[in-house]
Design a protein around this motif. Sequence first.
Motif, PDB file in Angstrom:
ATOM      1  N   CYS A  93       0.975  -1.250   0.038  1.00 42.99           N
ATOM      2  CA  CYS A  93       0.261   0.020  -0.045  1.00 42.99           C
ATOM      3  C   CYS A  93       0.966   1.190  -0.118  1.00 42.99           C
ATOM      4  N   LYS A  97      -9.427   2.117   2.525  1.00 38.62           N
ATOM      5  CA  LYS A  97      -9.489   2.632   3.837  1.00 38.62           C
ATOM      6  C   LYS A  97      -8.462   3.699   4.089  1.00 38.62           C
ATOM      7  N   CYS A  98      -7.307   3.498   3.564  1.00 37.13           N
ATOM      8  CA  CYS A  98      -6.212   4.422   3.628  1.00 37.13           C
ATOM      9  C   CYS A  98      -6.320   5.700   3.102  1.00 37.13           C
ATOM     10  N   PHE A 151      -3.230   1.465  -3.324  1.00 36.07           N
ATOM     11  CA  PHE A 151      -3.686   2.032  -2.088  1.00 36.07           C
ATOM     12  C   PHE A 151      -5.063   1.179  -1.404  1.00 36.07           C
ATOM     13  N   HIS A 152      -4.786   0.785   0.030  1.00 35.30           N
ATOM     14  CA  HIS A 152      -5.878   0.405   0.569  1.00 35.30           C
ATOM     15  C   HIS A 152      -7.010   1.516   0.643  1.00 35.30           C
ATOM     16  N   ALA A 169       0.312   4.008   0.849  1.00 33.75           N
ATOM     17  CA  ALA A 169       0.007   4.776   2.153  1.00 33.75           C
ATOM     18  C   ALA A 169       0.713   4.230   3.631  1.00 33.75           C
ATOM     19  N   CYS A 170      -0.028   3.083   3.748  1.00 31.05           N
ATOM     20  CA  CYS A 170       0.444   2.365   5.040  1.00 31.05           C
ATOM     21  C   CYS A 170       1.781   1.379   4.934  1.00 31.05           C
ATOM     22  N   GLU A 177       1.669  -1.865   4.059  1.00 26.30           N
ATOM     23  CA  GLU A 177       1.252  -3.137   4.537  1.00 26.30           C
ATOM     24  C   GLU A 177       1.095  -3.723   3.066  1.00 26.30           C
TER      25      GLU A 177
END
Length: 253
Positions: free
Chosen positions: A200, A226-227, A223-224, A202-203, A205
């Motif tokens: 991802c 949710k992110c 990207f997720h 952003a995070c 993961e």
Amino acid sequence: MDGGASYNPRTVEEVFRDFKGRRAAMIKALTTDVEEFYKRCDPEKENLCLYGYPSEQWEVNLPAEEVPPELPEPALGINFARDGMQEKDWLSLVAVHSDTWLLAVAFYFGARFGFDKADRKRLFNMINDLPTIFEVVTGVAKKQTKEKSSVSNHSSNKSKSNSKRGSESQPKYPKAVVAKDEGEDGMEEEDDEEHGETLCGACGENYAADEFWICCDICEKWFHGKCVKITPARAEHIKQYKCPSCSNKRARP
């Protein structure tokens, strides 16, 4: 002969109501009343026309004698072609000419009573929402209805199924997502392995098949949802997705 001379619809709604009445009459002649219509179109008679009236009544008759006529005239001589071709082909031909006549009459009223661009567009859209006489007579209208229903059900089922597969749930995703999905039908394991190495943006993961992901169309990073605060429902309305980083770069002077 009631060619409509005594009835002059002046608004879009009135013209459309006139159109629907005439259309219903002509469909009746070419479907439920087809035997009677066939008999009245005697090739031994002079040029005959099929008229449809706002009252939903039809008539096979000679063309109007006045010149120019009060209303546009339907196709002449439909009876002459009756015995020269198969019945279904002849009825289809009459249906095509009937569609043409209906449009001519509707827009004759529109021109006569000064419909502006918006009125003409609204009238056409109302007419266009109805199947043509040709589509009804040939059965195309029923096929289209079935196909739309099938496509709608397929899309609904596909959406439900794809929502479990993360990135594949969005048919309106950017090109980068579509490109990665091509050629992967029926290869879920390879798909998971490929995306398993994706991080991802952003995070940081890893990709998980049970999570919703979205790809930036600019930097092509994943990207997720949710992110980046994008839901599957919202993603369906995004033609080109730009991640927060790319959006900020574009916003700078």
